[in-house]
Every structure is written in structure tokens, then in C-alpha cells.
Design an enzyme around this catalytic site. Structure first.
Site, PDB file in Angstrom:
ATOM      1  N   ARG A   4      37.482 -32.640  15.220  1.00  0.00           N
ATOM      2  CA  ARG A   4      37.643 -34.234  15.673  1.00  0.00           C
ATOM      3  C   ARG A   4      37.419 -34.836  14.208  1.00  0.00           C
ATOM      4  NH1 ARG A   4      31.862 -34.087  15.511  1.00  0.00           N
ATOM      5  NH2 ARG A   4      31.208 -31.897  15.609  1.00  0.00           N
ATOM      6  N   ARG A  38      31.828 -39.882   8.870  1.00  0.00           N
ATOM      7  CA  ARG A  38      30.798 -40.762   9.481  1.00  0.00           C
ATOM      8  C   ARG A  38      30.940 -41.961   9.018  1.00  0.00           C
ATOM      9  NH1 ARG A  38      26.130 -36.303   9.878  1.00  0.00           N
ATOM     10  NH2 ARG A  38      27.426 -34.643  10.830  1.00  0.00           N
ATOM     11  N   ARG A  77      37.895 -12.473   6.930  1.00  0.00           N
ATOM     12  CA  ARG A  77      37.684 -12.923   5.632  1.00  0.00           C
ATOM     13  C   ARG A  77      36.218 -12.218   5.455  1.00  0.00           C
ATOM     14  NH1 ARG A  77      41.575 -14.304   2.115  1.00  0.00           N
ATOM     15  NH2 ARG A  77      40.062 -15.988   1.353  1.00  0.00           N
ATOM     16  N   ARG A  93      31.166 -22.157  -2.782  1.00  0.00           N
ATOM     17  CA  ARG A  93      29.796 -23.065  -3.037  1.00  0.00           C
ATOM     18  C   ARG A  93      28.688 -22.065  -3.539  1.00  0.00           C
ATOM     19  NH1 ARG A  93      27.445 -22.687   3.122  1.00  0.00           N
ATOM     20  NH2 ARG A  93      27.317 -20.261   3.601  1.00  0.00           N
ATOM     21  N   GLU A 129      29.206 -18.193  -3.885  1.00  0.00           N
ATOM     22  CA  GLU A 129      30.130 -17.265  -2.925  1.00  0.00           C
ATOM     23  C   GLU A 129      31.686 -17.662  -3.041  1.00  0.00           C
ATOM     24  OE1 GLU A 129      27.657 -18.914   0.636  1.00  0.00           O
ATOM     25  OE2 GLU A 129      29.719 -18.552   1.969  1.00  0.00           O
ATOM     26  N   TYR A 137      33.738 -16.554  15.961  1.00  0.00           N
ATOM     27  CA  TYR A 137      32.784 -16.890  14.986  1.00  0.00           C
ATOM     28  C   TYR A 137      31.794 -17.616  16.067  1.00  0.00           C
ATOM     29  CZ  TYR A 137      29.769 -19.361  12.171  1.00  0.00           C
ATOM     30  OH  TYR A 137      28.482 -19.765  11.694  1.00  0.00           O
ATOM     31  N   ASP A 172      27.945 -19.199  16.389  1.00  0.00           N
ATOM     32  CA  ASP A 172      26.687 -19.593  15.689  1.00  0.00           C
ATOM     33  C   ASP A 172      25.352 -18.808  16.177  1.00  0.00           C
ATOM     34  OD1 ASP A 172      27.082 -21.429  13.590  1.00  0.00           O
ATOM     35  OD2 ASP A 172      27.524 -23.047  14.763  1.00  0.00           O
TER      36      ASP A 172
HETATM   37  C1  LIG Z   1      28.265 -16.549   6.128  1.00  0.00           C
HETATM   38  C2  LIG Z   1      27.873 -16.708   7.543  1.00  0.00           C
HETATM   39  C3  LIG Z   1      26.681 -17.720   7.659  1.00  0.00           C
HETATM   40  C4  LIG Z   1      26.530 -18.050   8.810  1.00  0.00           C
HETATM   41  N1  LIG Z   1      25.487 -19.195   8.876  1.00  0.00           N
HETATM   42  C5  LIG Z   1      25.063 -19.489  10.137  1.00  0.00           C
HETATM   43  C6  LIG Z   1      24.115 -20.711  10.234  1.00  0.00           C
HETATM   44  O1  LIG Z   1      23.987 -21.336   9.631  1.00  0.00           O
HETATM   45  N2  LIG Z   1      23.731 -21.000  11.369  1.00  0.00           N
HETATM   46  C7  LIG Z   1      24.019 -20.236  12.721  1.00  0.00           C
HETATM   47  O2  LIG Z   1      23.971 -20.639  13.646  1.00  0.00           O
HETATM   48  N3  LIG Z   1      25.163 -19.071  12.447  1.00  0.00           N
HETATM   49  C8  LIG Z   1      25.377 -18.879  11.357  1.00  0.00           C
HETATM   50  N4  LIG Z   1      26.073 -17.886  11.306  1.00  0.00           N
HETATM   51  C9  LIG Z   1      26.492 -16.962  12.407  1.00  0.00           C
HETATM   52  C10 LIG Z   1      25.278 -15.490  12.605  1.00  0.00           C
HETATM   53  O3  LIG Z   1      25.476 -14.900  11.614  1.00  0.00           O
HETATM   54  C11 LIG Z   1      25.763 -14.824  14.046  1.00  0.00           C
HETATM   55  O4  LIG Z   1      25.593 -15.729  14.989  1.00  0.00           O
HETATM   56  C12 LIG Z   1      24.928 -13.815  14.362  1.00  0.00           C
HETATM   57  O5  LIG Z   1      24.897 -12.947  13.191  1.00  0.00           O
HETATM   58  C13 LIG Z   1      25.467 -13.040  15.341  1.00  0.00           C
HETATM   59  O6  LIG Z   1      24.825 -11.801  15.750  1.00  0.00           O
HETATM   60  P1  LIG Z   1      25.367 -10.656  16.154  1.00  0.00           P
HETATM   61  O7  LIG Z   1      24.260  -9.645  16.534  1.00  0.00           O
HETATM   62  O8  LIG Z   1      26.458 -10.756  17.342  1.00  0.00           O
HETATM   63  O9  LIG Z   1      26.181  -9.748  14.940  1.00  0.00           O
HETATM   64  P2  LIG Z   1      25.528  -9.143  13.575  1.00  0.00           P
HETATM   65  O10 LIG Z   1      24.274  -9.955  13.133  1.00  0.00           O
HETATM   66  O11 LIG Z   1      26.595  -9.235  12.799  1.00  0.00           O
HETATM   67  O12 LIG Z   1      25.065  -7.854  14.142  1.00  0.00           O
HETATM   68  C14 LIG Z   1      25.774  -6.727  14.471  1.00  0.00           C
HETATM   69  C15 LIG Z   1      24.845  -5.529  13.736  1.00  0.00           C
HETATM   70  O13 LIG Z   1      25.837  -4.247  14.172  1.00  0.00           O
HETATM   71  C16 LIG Z   1      25.716  -3.512  13.280  1.00  0.00           C
HETATM   72  N5  LIG Z   1      26.694  -2.357  13.804  1.00  0.00           N
HETATM   73  C17 LIG Z   1      28.196  -2.563  13.764  1.00  0.00           C
HETATM   74  N6  LIG Z   1      28.726  -1.724  14.088  1.00  0.00           N
HETATM   75  C18 LIG Z   1      27.849  -0.532  14.307  1.00  0.00           C
HETATM   76  C19 LIG Z   1      27.977   0.824  14.584  1.00  0.00           C
HETATM   77  N7  LIG Z   1      29.143   1.469  15.080  1.00  0.00           N
HETATM   78  N8  LIG Z   1      26.765   1.685  14.616  1.00  0.00           N
HETATM   79  C20 LIG Z   1      25.565   1.024  14.606  1.00  0.00           C
HETATM   80  N9  LIG Z   1      25.482  -0.340  13.938  1.00  0.00           N
HETATM   81  C21 LIG Z   1      26.474  -1.080  13.977  1.00  0.00           C
HETATM   82  C22 LIG Z   1      25.751  -4.028  12.165  1.00  0.00           C
HETATM   83  O14 LIG Z   1      25.213  -3.269  11.090  1.00  0.00           O
HETATM   84  C23 LIG Z   1      25.028  -5.140  12.540  1.00  0.00           C
HETATM   85  O15 LIG Z   1      23.709  -5.238  12.046  1.00  0.00           O
HETATM   86  C24 LIG Z   1      26.813 -17.371   9.798  1.00  0.00           C
HETATM   87  C25 LIG Z   1      27.645 -16.282   9.653  1.00  0.00           C
HETATM   88  C26 LIG Z   1      28.146 -15.907   8.684  1.00  0.00           C
HETATM   89  C27 LIG Z   1      29.058 -14.755   8.463  1.00  0.00           C
END
Ligand SMILES: Cc1cc2nc3c(=O)[nH]c(=O)nc-3n(C[C@H](O)[C@H](O)[C@H](O)COP(=O)(O)OP(=O)(O)OC[C@H]3O[C@@H](n4cnc5c(N)ncnc54)[C@H](O)[C@@H]3O)c2cc1C
Length: 377
Positions: free
Chosen positions: A167, A171, A243, A273, A294, A342, A344
Site C-alpha cells: 500500500r 503518511r 537472505r 542499518r 547489519e 516471513y 511476525d
Molecule cells: C532479522 C529479523 C527481525 C525480526 N524482527 C521482528 C520484529 O521486530 N517484530 C516481530 O514481530 N517479528 C520479527 N521477526 C520475526 C520473528 O523472528 C519470528 O516471528 C519468530 O522468530 C518465529 O518463531 P519460530 O519459532 O517460528 O522460528 P525460530 O525463532 O526461527 O525458531 C526455530 C528454532 O528451531 C530450531 N531448529 C531448527 N531446525 C532444528 C532441528 N533440526 N533440530 C533442532 N532444532 C532446530 C532453531 O535453532 C530455532 O531455535 C524478525 C525476524 C527476523 C529474521
């Protein structure tokens, strides 16, 4: 639960409260997944190890869920950007427009001013570049979107789909709050403490530094896998594109940049950043400071996958992995890596709560538990 991030913790807690016995395994030496936070030993600053995380949501149930496990402090994300030798406010707002064009426009004047700059010859924008030109015109596009996007995605904005810029990214008032959501904040003691409390249940056991492989699935009634979907199948069909980020960590005595997030819009500056972590906890006071420069680049084997690319080639490969995943007997693929999207944090929690509820419903035998409780395609 494969993964001690938000997905594994929230699903695990929900099922533990329903009486199930939960084993959480993570290959890393800490819980929290990519939301992991820990205090820097020298400065006492709470550092977001895998990049800064700001909690924001419109989902009341998710907001009350996180508030059950953490005290949230108000936090407003006010991002700045350095571009062409000047500092501006993001997202592009009336202050940015007036400063950039040397104007003193009021909201309606600014709207007309930007409309006159927009490229109206583009009727059906297909690429990110066309979409930006259509919305804001060449000047703002080149100063605020072009360089940053090239660095972030490693390709020209003319090669990215228009959908990335959904969108109007402008602002016409002085609101510089990066997020629109009603609820925003930071957990006072960091995300890892919050996730520790979610996992703190007598029916939950956590094993760190325990990588899980597909052959281990048969030992459990059900596996909820929050790791990379292609990794589960040992990348047998090829690797999904991501990435990754390199964080160049440095410290400083005092205040380095005066704000939490400073973007760099010029393509000549190699980082996207700089984040100054103590400003993510404005209620704390620290003399020392910890910062991350970063850098974004293509993810290679062994790197941490951060942002799924999800272009046509990746989605075609994803579809093949999804077909494979649907043949697994007792595995559900969850979270940002398990579904290659992706997400949040609030969406991750919402999907995790829904997934656990679907699983509990499936146990009466009427409906089988699917491999995905959201469609990853
Ligand atoms: C740079 C960045 C900035 C972000 N900023 C924001 C923000 O400001 N606000 C927001 O709301 N969200 C943000 N996010 C999103 C947020 O990080 C995710 O929503 C969240 O981490 C997802 O949780 P998850 O448990 O699905 O995945 P993850 O946090 O990735 O957890 C997955 C876990 O599985 C483990 N794992 C993977 N494979 C295996 C295996 N085979 N055996 C054992 N363990 C394993 C990994 O080690 C990891 O600890 C951001 C993401 C990134 C990349």
C-alpha cells in the site's frame, strides 16, 4: 517440538496444559529461537542476538497471551534513515516530505504534491520499482527505497514483485510510529525470559544442543517441526533460497546514534542499518552501548536462514517440498521456517495457538492432523 522458539514454546505450552507430555529440542545452546535476547556482560545492555525484535499486534488474544508471561513496556518504533548526506524520518511522512523537498506543506497540499510526482503512466505496476514509481515518483523512490532494497534483497527492485510494496508507503501527517498496530511494546526482561516462562510447565522438558533429524520422528506420537522444511528432507530436492544477515557487533561509551534504528539508504554504504540496542529498552540506563551493523546477503549452507525469498523459482520448489511433507505420517510443519514464510511474532503466536487447538480436536479421531495448519503456498 523441534525448535524452542515461539512456535515450539507456544504449541508445547498449550498441549502441556491439556495434559500432554512435551519434549522440546533445539540445536542451539539457548531457547528463544531468533527472538533470543541476552544481557551483554560488559555494558548490561539487553542485546537482541539475531536482530532487533519489536512486538506489535492487533490481535487482543495474542496480546493478552504474551502479557501472561511477561511485563510489556511501551515502545514506539521510530526509525530514521541516512540518505544522500541527510537524516530523515521513516516511514516517509509529512516531516520527511517537507524536509526532502524543502517545503512547508500541510497534509492535503502534500498529498497533491506527491500525486503530481507519481508516475501515472504506469497503470498496472508489476515490479517493486514500478509500484514505488507509481506511488511516490522517482525522487522519493531513489532516495528511500532503491538503495535499501538492492542491499536487502541483493537484486534490482525491477526484479522484485510489486506485492512487496502493498500500500501507499507514505503518511501525510507527522506520525512516525513505524507500526500501525494498536498494541506495541517490549518485554521488560527480554524475549528469552518470556519464552522461558512459556516453557516453564511440569509437562515440558527442554533439551538444548539437540539437533533433530527425520529418523527420530518415529519416537514421538507427533512431531511439530519449526525448522527449515527443506532441511527436514535433507535438502533432497534442493535448497530454498533465503537472505541471511551478518551482524557486525561493536561497542561504544555513551550514545552512538541517538536512536534505536538508523537505516542507510545509499547503495554505496554496505550495511542496511545500524541498531543501537540500549534504545530498545528506553526505561533502562546504561553508559556503555552495543550496536549491530547489519549486512544482508544470499544464504549459503551453514548460514542462518533469515528472510525467505519466495519468488517464482522458490515457490515452485516449495510446492514440491509441501507435497513431500504431506506424505509424512506424524509431522506438522510450523512457524517461519517450517512453512517458509516471513512471520511476525504475533502471527507466529496466533498460528501456534490455532495449530495446538487443531491438534487437540484431531485427537478424537474424527479429523486427521494435517502436515500444515496454514497453507504455506
Ligand atoms: C532479522 C529479523 C527481525 C525480526 N524482527 C521482528 C520484529 O521486530 N517484530 C516481530 O514481530 N517479528 C520479527 N521477526 C520475526 C520473528 O523472528 C519470528 O516471528 C519468530 O522468530 C518465529 O518463531 P519460530 O519459532 O517460528 O522460528 P525460530 O525463532 O526461527 O525458531 C526455530 C528454532 O528451531 C530450531 N531448529 C531448527 N531446525 C532444528 C532441528 N533440526 N533440530 C533442532 N532444532 C532446530 C532453531 O535453532 C530455532 O531455535 C524478525 C525476524 C527476523 C529474521
Amino acid at each position: 517440538m523441534v525448535g524452542a522458539g515461539l512456535s515450539g514454546a507456544v504449541i508445547g505450552r498449550h498441549l502441556a496444559e491439556a495434559g500432554h507430555s512435551i519434549t522440546v529440542m533445539d540445536s542451539r545452546p539457548h531457547i528463544g529461537g531468533n527472538c533470543h535476547t541476552e544481557r551483554d556482560a560488559d555494558t548490561g545492555v539487553m542485546v537482541h542476538l539475531y536482530g532487533p525484535h519489536i512486538f506489535h499486534t492487533d490481535d487482543e488474544e495474542v496480546w493478552s497471551y504474551v502479557n501472561r508471561f511477561a511485563t510489556f513496556r511501551p515502545y514506539k518504533n521510530q526509525v530514521k534513515t541516512t540518505t544522500r548526506g541527510a537524516v530523515y524520518s521513516l516511514p516517509i511522512n509529512l516531516h520527511t516530505i517537507n524536509q526532502f523537498f524543502g517545503q512547508t506543506l500541510r497534509p492535503e497540499e502534500a498529498r497533491r504534491f506527491i500525486e503530481a510526482k507519481a508516475d501515472t503512466t504506469i497503470t498496472d505496476p508489476r515490479t517493486f520499482e514500478e509500484q514505488a514509481l507509481r506511488f511516490v515518483g522517482r525522487d522519493l523512490y531513489e532516495a528511500f527505497f532503491k538503495g535499501y532494497t538492492i542491499k536487502q534483497w541483493g537484486c534490482a527492485p525491477s526484479e522484485l514483485p510489486a506485492s512487496i510494496l502493498k500500500r501507499l508507503p507514505v503518511r501525510f501527517n507527522y506520525d512516525d510510529n513505524y507500526f500501525f498496530h494498536r498494541f506495541q511494546g517490549m518485554p521488560e526482561e527480554g524475549y528469552t525470559r518470556m519464552i522461558e516462562r512459556i516453557l516453564d510447565h511440569p509437562n515440558i522438558t527442554v533439551h538444548l544442543e539437540t539437533p533433530v533429524t527425520r529418523d527420530m520422528a518415529a519416537r514421538h506420537d507427533r512431531v511439530f517441526y519449526a525448522g527449515p522444511i527443506d532441511g527436514w528432507f535433507d535438502y533432497s530436492l534442493g535448497r530454498l533460497g533465503y537472505r541471511t544477515l551478518d551482524f557486525e557487533r561493536f561497542s561504544h561509551q555513551g550514545d552512538w546514534q541517538g536512536c534505536a534504528v538508523m537505516n542507510y539508504g545509499d547503495v554505496e554504504v554496505p550495511w542496511t542499518r545500524i541498531t543501537e540496542h540500549k534504545h530498545f529498552a528506553p526505561w533502562e540506563s546504561h553508559e556503555g552501548s552495543v550496536l549491530y551493523r547489519e549486512h544482508s546477503r544470499a544464504c549459503e549452507p551453514g548460514d542462518i536462514p533469515y528472510y525467505p525469498i519466495r519468488q517464482v523459482a522458490e515457490k515452485t520448489l516449495l510446492a514440491r517440498y509441501v507435497d513431500l511433507a504431506r506424505t509424512e505420517a506424524n509431522v506438522t510443519f510450523v512457524g517461519r521456517l517450517g512453512t517458509y514464510r516471513y512471520l511476525d511474532m504475533d502471527v507466529t503466536i496466533r498460528e501456534a495457538l490455532d495449530c495446538a487447538a487443531i491438534y487437540l480436536d484431531s485427537l478424537d479421531g474424527r479429523k486427521p492432523m494435517p502436515a500444515f495448519t496454514v497453507n504455506p503456498l
